[in-house]
Motif scaffolding. Structure first.
Motif, PDB file in Angstrom:
ATOM      1  N   LEU A  52    -124.241  -4.802  62.617  1.00  0.00           N
ATOM      2  CA  LEU A  52    -123.480  -4.412  61.206  1.00  0.00           C
ATOM      3  C   LEU A  52    -123.131  -3.064  62.218  1.00  0.00           C
ATOM      4  CD1 LEU A  52    -124.527  -5.123  58.299  1.00  0.00           C
ATOM      5  CD2 LEU A  52    -122.910  -5.987  58.886  1.00  0.00           C
ATOM      6  N   PRO A  53    -121.936  -2.441  62.270  1.00  0.00           N
ATOM      7  CA  PRO A  53    -121.407  -0.943  62.911  1.00  0.00           C
ATOM      8  C   PRO A  53    -121.991   0.608  62.068  1.00  0.00           C
ATOM      9  CG  PRO A  53    -119.009  -2.267  62.115  1.00  0.00           C
ATOM     10  CD  PRO A  53    -120.548  -3.421  61.745  1.00  0.00           C
ATOM     11  N   LEU A  54    -123.307   0.162  61.893  1.00  0.00           N
ATOM     12  CA  LEU A  54    -123.662   1.381  60.973  1.00  0.00           C
ATOM     13  C   LEU A  54    -123.727   3.001  61.615  1.00  0.00           C
ATOM     14  CD1 LEU A  54    -126.264  -0.491  58.935  1.00  0.00           C
ATOM     15  CD2 LEU A  54    -123.905   0.589  57.635  1.00  0.00           C
ATOM     16  N   LYS A  55    -123.143   4.291  61.153  1.00  0.00           N
ATOM     17  CA  LYS A  55    -123.646   5.001  61.810  1.00  0.00           C
ATOM     18  C   LYS A  55    -124.997   5.642  61.784  1.00  0.00           C
ATOM     19  CE  LYS A  55    -118.049   6.204  61.278  1.00  0.00           C
ATOM     20  NZ  LYS A  55    -117.353   7.010  60.612  1.00  0.00           N
ATOM     21  N   THR A  56    -125.267   4.938  61.017  1.00  0.00           N
ATOM     22  CA  THR A  56    -126.691   5.570  60.081  1.00  0.00           C
ATOM     23  C   THR A  56    -127.870   4.152  59.578  1.00  0.00           C
ATOM     24  OG1 THR A  56    -126.608   6.901  58.060  1.00  0.00           O
ATOM     25  CG2 THR A  56    -126.316   8.161  60.174  1.00  0.00           C
ATOM     26  N   ALA A  57    -128.356   4.602  59.672  1.00  0.00           N
ATOM     27  CA  ALA A  57    -129.308   3.477  59.047  1.00  0.00           C
ATOM     28  C   ALA A  57    -129.508   3.922  57.223  1.00  0.00           C
ATOM     29  CB  ALA A  57    -130.963   3.864  59.202  1.00  0.00           C
ATOM     30  N   PRO A  58    -128.373   2.724  56.986  1.00  0.00           N
ATOM     31  CA  PRO A  58    -128.299   2.624  55.131  1.00  0.00           C
ATOM     32  C   PRO A  58    -129.497   3.379  54.426  1.00  0.00           C
ATOM     33  CG  PRO A  58    -128.130   0.292  55.194  1.00  0.00           C
ATOM     34  CD  PRO A  58    -128.240   1.285  57.354  1.00  0.00           C
ATOM     35  N   ARG A  59    -129.205   4.114  53.216  1.00  0.00           N
ATOM     36  CA  ARG A  59    -130.653   3.923  52.717  1.00  0.00           C
ATOM     37  C   ARG A  59    -131.142   3.857  50.362  1.00  0.00           C
ATOM     38  NH1 ARG A  59    -134.175   8.119  54.393  1.00  0.00           N
ATOM     39  NH2 ARG A  59    -135.740   7.813  53.520  1.00  0.00           N
ATOM     40  N   GLN A  60    -129.302   3.459  50.772  1.00  0.00           N
ATOM     41  CA  GLN A  60    -129.220   2.606  49.458  1.00  0.00           C
ATOM     42  C   GLN A  60    -128.140   1.426  49.377  1.00  0.00           C
ATOM     43  OE1 GLN A  60    -130.640   3.214  46.487  1.00  0.00           O
ATOM     44  NE2 GLN A  60    -132.006   4.485  47.300  1.00  0.00           N
ATOM     45  N   ILE A  61    -128.531  -0.236  49.329  1.00  0.00           N
ATOM     46  CA  ILE A  61    -127.588  -0.997  49.995  1.00  0.00           C
ATOM     47  C   ILE A  61    -127.608  -2.052  48.605  1.00  0.00           C
ATOM     48  CG2 ILE A  61    -128.106  -2.950  51.158  1.00  0.00           C
ATOM     49  CD1 ILE A  61    -129.681  -1.875  52.908  1.00  0.00           C
ATOM     50  N   VAL A  62    -125.887  -2.696  48.224  1.00  0.00           N
ATOM     51  CA  VAL A  62    -126.148  -3.721  47.103  1.00  0.00           C
ATOM     52  C   VAL A  62    -126.147  -4.891  48.108  1.00  0.00           C
ATOM     53  CG1 VAL A  62    -124.580  -3.822  44.955  1.00  0.00           C
ATOM     54  CG2 VAL A  62    -125.503  -2.176  45.583  1.00  0.00           C
ATOM     55  N   ASP A  63    -126.396  -6.050  47.601  1.00  0.00           N
ATOM     56  CA  ASP A  63    -126.126  -7.363  47.713  1.00  0.00           C
ATOM     57  C   ASP A  63    -125.678  -8.443  46.684  1.00  0.00           C
ATOM     58  OD1 ASP A  63    -126.164  -9.749  49.046  1.00  0.00           O
ATOM     59  OD2 ASP A  63    -128.323 -10.189  49.173  1.00  0.00           O
ATOM     60  N   LEU A  64    -124.356  -8.188  46.928  1.00  0.00           N
ATOM     61  CA  LEU A  64    -123.397  -8.833  45.723  1.00  0.00           C
ATOM     62  C   LEU A  64    -123.831 -10.310  45.564  1.00  0.00           C
ATOM     63  CD1 LEU A  64    -120.026  -6.856  45.621  1.00  0.00           C
ATOM     64  CD2 LEU A  64    -122.071  -6.543  44.348  1.00  0.00           C
ATOM     65  N   GLY A  65    -124.568 -11.525  44.815  1.00  0.00           N
ATOM     66  CA  GLY A  65    -124.384 -12.458  44.693  1.00  0.00           C
ATOM     67  C   GLY A  65    -125.424 -12.899  45.657  1.00  0.00           C
ATOM     68  N   CYS A  66    -126.437 -12.462  45.364  1.00  0.00           N
ATOM     69  CA  CYS A  66    -127.652 -11.958  46.280  1.00  0.00           C
ATOM     70  C   CYS A  66    -128.620 -13.502  46.421  1.00  0.00           C
ATOM     71  CB  CYS A  66    -128.851 -11.021  45.670  1.00  0.00           C
ATOM     72  SG  CYS A  66    -129.285 -11.738  43.903  1.00  0.00           S
ATOM     73  N   GLY A  67    -128.482 -14.505  45.318  1.00  0.00           N
ATOM     74  CA  GLY A  67    -128.664 -15.583  45.690  1.00  0.00           C
ATOM     75  C   GLY A  67    -130.051 -15.112  45.110  1.00  0.00           C
ATOM     76  N   THR A  68    -131.109 -16.444  45.970  1.00  0.00           N
ATOM     77  CA  THR A  68    -132.821 -16.247  46.182  1.00  0.00           C
ATOM     78  C   THR A  68    -133.606 -14.753  47.082  1.00  0.00           C
ATOM     79  OG1 THR A  68    -133.119 -18.358  47.478  1.00  0.00           O
ATOM     80  CG2 THR A  68    -132.678 -18.663  45.202  1.00  0.00           C
ATOM     81  N   GLY A  69    -132.149 -14.794  47.633  1.00  0.00           N
ATOM     82  CA  GLY A  69    -132.808 -13.379  48.302  1.00  0.00           C
ATOM     83  C   GLY A  69    -131.967 -13.510  49.755  1.00  0.00           C
ATOM     84  N   ALA A  70    -131.974 -14.784  50.379  1.00  0.00           N
ATOM     85  CA  ALA A  70    -131.535 -14.341  51.690  1.00  0.00           C
ATOM     86  C   ALA A  70    -131.150 -13.236  52.874  1.00  0.00           C
ATOM     87  CB  ALA A  70    -130.757 -15.849  52.554  1.00  0.00           C
ATOM     88  N   GLY A  71    -130.024 -12.748  52.095  1.00  0.00           N
ATOM     89  CA  GLY A  71    -129.338 -11.908  52.514  1.00  0.00           C
ATOM     90  C   GLY A  71    -130.397  -9.995  52.118  1.00  0.00           C
ATOM     91  N   THR A  72    -131.079 -10.586  51.009  1.00  0.00           N
ATOM     92  CA  THR A  72    -132.162  -8.776  50.334  1.00  0.00           C
ATOM     93  C   THR A  72    -132.606  -9.109  51.705  1.00  0.00           C
ATOM     94  OG1 THR A  72    -131.724  -9.655  48.420  1.00  0.00           O
ATOM     95  CG2 THR A  72    -132.721  -8.420  48.622  1.00  0.00           C
TER      96      THR A  72
END
Length: 294
Positions: A52-72
């Motif tokens: 992911l092309p992030l400029k700084t490490a994110p502090r607040q993240i939202v996982d939309l349609g997270c299911g059982t948490g693979a992405g989380t």
């Protein structure tokens, strides 16, 4: 992701309605497949979060349609200082996710929110630096509205990562099974008309839609997955659960010989079942769009 039917994360995302009878048992069956998906594809999910092309490490993240948490959990591992809001329609999936978070010692970093993302008014999800949506956006009844909601929610300069796949993975060689070569592809073909009607945004190019919603699409990447079956015992179970879900949609279209061969593959105790094959390979592709709010 389930209009009148319940599917897997490959043909449906984990965030839609569960109004139909038997939703609890369907949630449980879907959770098993979501967990297998996360286990088998863990390295590939981690590679996407690292890209992911992030400029700084994110502090607040939202996982939309997270299911059982693979992405989380991949995001929690990648960004150890981040707090994550995990959003899903399924209370069962969110309960599973919370229990896993507590077992892993990261419960204080995760907030769960039950919400239907097809509703016009979303709950307050904060002002995240990163929004992640994996295998969920293509189930939106009005994706253009959902994209605008994400755009307005993001912090200025924040990133939206959309991860999508074309459909179910493939597992069997083309000449399998011996008595009905090509069975797996015919099963997939038998589901196409259903998916065209009920999941019309599957396989869409999200770049133009993201731009229309006000995002600057910074990058796009397609990740090819090829995992030999001997890498993990879970691959056989993953293949069986995936084909079980396909059977539910394909059964009305397949001819009798193909359906009988499919059922033989799905027999968990049978000598010719997919759990006893040594030639399985997970083959699929995932495309990632990284879009920034200006």
């Amino acid at each position: 992701m389930t209009p009148a039917h319940q599917h897997t994360p490959h043909s449906d995302g984990p965030h839609r309605h569960h109004h139909e009878h038997g939703a609890d048992s369907q949630d449980s069956a879907q959770a098993e497949l979501l967990d297998l998906d996360a286990e088998v594809l863990a390295e590939h999910i981690a590679s996407i979060t690292a890209w992911l092309p992030l400029k700084t490490a994110p502090r607040q993240i939202v996982d939309l349609g997270c299911g059982t948490g693979a992405g989380t959990f991949a995001l929690l591992d990648r960004f150890p200082e981040a707090q994550i809001t995990a959003v899903d329609t399924s209370a069962g999936h969110l309960k599973d996710l919370r229990e896993k978070a507590c077992a892993r010692g990261v419960g204080e970093r995760v907030r769960t929110v039950q919400a239907d993302l097809d509703e016009p008014d979303w709950p307050d999800l904060g002002t995240p630096d990163l929004v992640w949506a994996s295998a969920s956006m293509h189930h939106m009844a009005r994706p253009e509205r959902a994209l605008r909601s994400v755009h307005d929610m993001l912090a200025p300069g924040g990133l939206f990562a959309v991860v999508e796949l074309d459909g179910f993975p493939r597992f069997l060689p083309a000449d399998a099974p011996e008595e009905r070569p090509g069975l797996e592809e015919r099963c997939h073909a038998a589901t196409e008309s259903f998916h065209a009607e009920h999941v019309p945004h599957r396989g869409a190019d999200w770049g133009p839609m993201l731009s229309a919603a006000g995002f600057l699409v910074e990058d796009e990447r397609t990740v090819s997955v090829h995992i030999e079956g001997d890498r993990s015992e879970a691959i056989g179970r993953y293949a069986r659960e995936s084909l079980l879900r396909i059977r539910g949609t394909a059964a009305e279209t397949l001819d009798g010989a193909d359906l009988a061969a499919l059922d033989e593959l799905l027999d968990a105790e049978g000598p010719r079942g997919i759990l006893r094959r040594d030639d399985l390979v997970v083959r699929t592709e995932r495309t990632v769009w990284a879009a920034r709010r200006a």
